[in-house]
Design an enzyme around this catalytic site. Structure first.
Site, mmCIF file in Angstrom:
data_model
loop_
_atom_site.group_PDB
_atom_site.id
_atom_site.type_symbol
_atom_site.label_atom_id
_atom_site.label_comp_id
_atom_site.label_asym_id
_atom_site.label_seq_id
_atom_site.Cartn_x
_atom_site.Cartn_y
_atom_site.Cartn_z
ATOM 1 N N SER A 69 0.843 -1.189 0.000
ATOM 2 C CA SER A 69 0.000 0.000 0.000
ATOM 3 C C SER A 69 0.878 1.239 0.000
ATOM 4 C CB SER A 69 -0.914 -0.007 1.232
ATOM 5 O OG SER A 69 -1.838 1.058 1.177
ATOM 6 N N ASP A 70 0.409 2.270 -0.671
ATOM 7 C CA ASP A 70 1.133 3.541 -0.676
ATOM 8 C C ASP A 70 0.112 4.660 -0.784
ATOM 9 O OD1 ASP A 70 4.029 4.611 -0.824
ATOM 10 O OD2 ASP A 70 2.923 5.815 -2.285
#
Length: 194
Positions: A69-70
């Site tokens: 995730s970013d």
């Protein structure tokens, strides 16, 4: 669950969110270069980095289901990152006063066993109240949100900065869209409710 679930993140916030799903998981440091490519949009950036983190996590967990995730925040069309210090946090919140910030969170689920990759971007918009310099400074000094994109912690006192929130999943704002993740896990045979 036959595959090991792995969160490719050292973020305590993401780890706390993933714990809500009541599934056993391990966390690892994906250790990737997060430098944006030239002319890369916010959505392209977070999608690329989420996939890269998931694949990087698979190096140590070759049979795992790896979550990457970013997140980035965008205000007035410009990507803003973590402030890292008090002055930058005050500057970011001053820019946000009376405006809206959209957070783009890229989420990837990589099945290292089958090489299947699910990835998407979830958007969430925060509409800020008009804030005084005194309010901004008081907030920054109380919560010290130096490692949070946008310079606030919505799960804490930061909620007082907002007029309203807009999006499908409030967990997206903290960095891990759990509704989308639940859908992705189901596509890989993991039903969090069974």
């Amino acid at each position: 669950m036959s595959s090991q679930l792995v969160l490719a993140s050292t973020s305590v916030y993401r780890q706390a969110l993933l714990q809500k799903l009541a599934l056993p998981f391990e966390a690892c440091n994906p250790d990737i270069d997060e430098t944006p490519n030239s002319n890369e949009s916010a959505k392209e950036l977070v999608l690329r980095l989420a996939k890269a983190k998931a694949k990087a996590g698979a190096k140590n967990f070759p049979q795992g289901l790896i979550i990457g995730s970013d997140q980035v925040a965008v205000i007035d069309g410009k990507i803003i990152g973590k402030p890292l210090n008090r002055d930058n946090a005050i500057k970011q919140l001053s820019m946000a006063s009376g405006k809206s910030i959209t957070f783009y969170t890229g989420l990837a689920l990589y099945n290292a066993n089958t090489n299947a990759m699910c990835a998407d971007v979830e958007a969430f918009t925060v509409h800020f109240r008009v804030l005084t310099a005194t309010q901004i400074t008081a907030y920054v000094d109380k919560e010290q949100p130096f490692y949070c994109a946008g310079s606030f912690k919505s799960e804490g006192l930061g909620i007082a900065l907002f007029d309203r929130l807009e999006g499908r999943d409030p967990n997206t704002l903290i960095g891990l869209p759990l509704i989308l993740l639940t859908e992705m896990l189901l596509s890989q045979g993991v039903d969090v409710l069974s």
